[in-house]
Enzyme design. Structure first.
Site, mmCIF file in Angstrom:
data_model
loop_
_atom_site.group_PDB
_atom_site.id
_atom_site.type_symbol
_atom_site.label_atom_id
_atom_site.label_comp_id
_atom_site.label_asym_id
_atom_site.label_seq_id
_atom_site.Cartn_x
_atom_site.Cartn_y
_atom_site.Cartn_z
ATOM 1 N N ASN A 106 38.077 44.580 37.005
ATOM 2 C CA ASN A 106 37.352 43.759 37.974
ATOM 3 C C ASN A 106 36.330 42.884 37.266
ATOM 4 O OD1 ASN A 106 34.318 44.238 38.901
ATOM 5 N ND2 ASN A 106 35.070 46.195 38.089
ATOM 6 N N PHE A 110 28.786 41.361 41.224
ATOM 7 C CA PHE A 110 27.773 41.758 42.212
ATOM 8 C C PHE A 110 27.889 40.941 43.504
ATOM 9 C CE2 PHE A 110 24.276 43.556 39.139
ATOM 10 C CZ PHE A 110 25.088 44.637 38.864
ATOM 11 N N ASN A 165 21.314 49.824 38.242
ATOM 12 C CA ASN A 165 22.577 49.492 37.580
ATOM 13 C C ASN A 165 22.361 48.352 36.587
ATOM 14 O OD1 ASN A 165 25.180 48.937 36.807
ATOM 15 N ND2 ASN A 165 25.875 48.239 38.811
ATOM 16 N N SER A 168 26.804 46.752 34.459
ATOM 17 C CA SER A 168 27.958 45.921 34.811
ATOM 18 C C SER A 168 28.196 44.880 33.722
ATOM 19 C CB SER A 168 27.720 45.217 36.145
ATOM 20 O OG SER A 168 28.728 44.248 36.359
ATOM 21 N N ASN A 170 29.843 42.162 34.260
ATOM 22 C CA ASN A 170 30.266 40.934 34.934
ATOM 23 C C ASN A 170 29.131 40.001 35.339
ATOM 24 O OD1 ASN A 170 33.033 41.721 34.820
ATOM 25 N ND2 ASN A 170 32.631 43.153 36.498
ATOM 26 N N THR A 171 27.899 40.356 34.984
ATOM 27 C CA THR A 171 26.751 39.466 35.141
ATOM 28 C C THR A 171 26.234 39.161 33.750
ATOM 29 O OG1 THR A 171 26.152 40.370 37.309
ATOM 30 C CG2 THR A 171 24.429 39.206 36.095
ATOM 31 N N LYS A 205 22.302 53.972 35.687
ATOM 32 C CA LYS A 205 23.728 53.894 35.366
ATOM 33 C C LYS A 205 23.915 53.084 34.096
ATOM 34 C CE LYS A 205 28.263 53.170 37.467
ATOM 35 N NZ LYS A 205 28.962 52.963 38.741
ATOM 36 N N SER A 233 29.798 56.838 33.204
ATOM 37 C CA SER A 233 29.318 55.524 32.864
ATOM 38 C C SER A 233 30.022 54.505 33.759
ATOM 39 C CB SER A 233 29.637 55.223 31.402
ATOM 40 O OG SER A 233 31.034 55.425 31.180
ATOM 41 N N ASN A 234 29.748 53.232 33.505
ATOM 42 C CA ASN A 234 30.368 52.137 34.241
ATOM 43 C C ASN A 234 31.704 51.767 33.592
ATOM 44 O OD1 ASN A 234 30.654 49.817 35.961
ATOM 45 N ND2 ASN A 234 28.434 49.608 36.029
ATOM 46 N N GLY A 284 37.657 57.418 35.117
ATOM 47 C CA GLY A 284 38.936 58.053 34.825
ATOM 48 C C GLY A 284 39.130 59.426 35.426
#
Length: 343
Positions: A106, A110, A165, A168, A170-171, A205, A233-234, A284
């Site tokens: 993904n 956010f 968080n 991520s 993706n930011t 996180k 974890s992420n 997982g």
């Protein structure tokens, strides 16, 4: 039991469309939450959990189906990530199934309706378990630490725990907050911001893509700034061997291929913290055996996300039944007694 019949139709949809449909159905038709076996009860950071299985953030970003997810049997539900202002996230497509690998990539970014739109839904939920609210910073925020402090303060009157968080991928630049002075300033601000009213627990996180020095530094900072638990974890930006056509997509990888890295990071953080704070393992986990292995490796709680895509909503109850069997087989009187049993 219907999931095997519905799966082909769901998988014929775009991954994000299928996800949205799932949230809508769970919001409209919540089930009565099943009662967990007494052996699964546990207390973490002063919070009482009916069982150690939690729903990870990212599934119900806007808190639209809290009761629906508790109805699947989860002992905790974590909504978000929520930012101070609404944001659209990254362009579509941004969510990809890797069916052959039982994985997901993904790059959502956010996407959410903003924390102030979600909080009334969280407050109205029946709360048949522990509710976590995961907070983040807007992509274009001039002061990201201020965004986190805003989110923590807003969520504090409602959440049982708040997750900061900073993991991520993706930011752009967000993971920089996991290091150095930025990390300590962030945790100090979050700790101060949560001390409103009932003072909810504060979780952090972290990413799996960390070197040993970063792991040690995060552990020290978390202890010094009164973090109550670490979620390890992420998603990962690394790429193990993958077979699926979508393997080349950018973003964070989750699901079965993440399991070896997630297991290792759990062990690393257990060592780095000296078992001084609870650890929550994510990444997982797709069976009772895997959940039990994480508990024995030092996880006080475990969280699911991607496995639900491939195994369906009945997975939560299958894992809980399997945990009861495993604990009884090995002579443990409770989940807590099994935490860290493998050293």
């Amino acid at each position: 039991m219907l999931f095997p019949l519905l799966r082909p139709a769901l998988f014929a949809l775009d991954a994000e469309q299928a996800h949205g449909l799932t949230i809508t159905l769970l919001a409209r038709f919540p089930r009565t939450a099943p009662k967990s076996a007494a052996i699964l009860r546990t207390t973490i950071a002063g919070l009482d959990f009916a069982n150690p299985l939690g729903l990870a953030a990212g599934v119900d970003k806007n808190g639209e189906a809290i009761d629906g997810f508790f109805g699947l049997g989860f002992g905790s539900v974590e909504i978000g990530t929520l930012t101070p202002l609404p944001q659209a996230g990254n362009p579509r497509p941004r969510l990809f199934r890797l069916v052959e690998d039982k994985a997901v990539i993904n790059r959502m970014g956010f996407n959410n309706g903003g924390i102030h739109a979600a909080l009334p839904r969280a407050a109205a939920a029946r709360r048949r378990g522990v509710l976590g609210i995961n907070v983040g910073a807007n992509k274009d925020a001039p002061d990201r630490i201020a965004d986190y402090a805003h989110g923590v303060a807003a969520a504090a009157p409602i959440a049982d725990y708040i997750t900061v968080n900073i993991s991520s991928p993706n930011t752009p630049g967000l993971r920089d907050l996991q290091h150095g002075r930025e990390l300590t300033d962030l945790l100090a601000a979050a700790d101060e911001a949560r001390r409103i009213g009932k003072t909810p627990r504060l979780f952090l996180k972290v990413a799996p893509d960390l070197d040993p020095s970063a792991i040690d530094a995060i552990a020290r900072a978390a202890i010094e700034h009164h973090v109550d638990a670490l979620i390890v974890s992420n998603t990962t930006i690394s790429r193990p061997d993958l077979r699926s056509a979508n393997a080349g997509e950018t973003g964070g990888l989750s699901g079965a291929p993440l399991a070896p890295l997630a297991r290792q990071r759990l062990r690393d953080f257990r060592t780095a913290t000296g078992s001084a704070m609870p650890l929550i393992s994510a990444g997982g986990i797709d069976s009772a055996d895997e959940a039990y292995a994480r508990i024995r490796a030092g996880a006080s709680l475990v969280q699911l996300y991607s496995a639900l895509v491939f195994h369906g909503p009945g997975l939560a109850q299958r894992i809980l039944r399997g945990l009861v069997d495993a604990l009884q087989r090995d002579g443990f009187a409770s989940v807590t007694a099994a935490v860290g049993a493998d050293g």
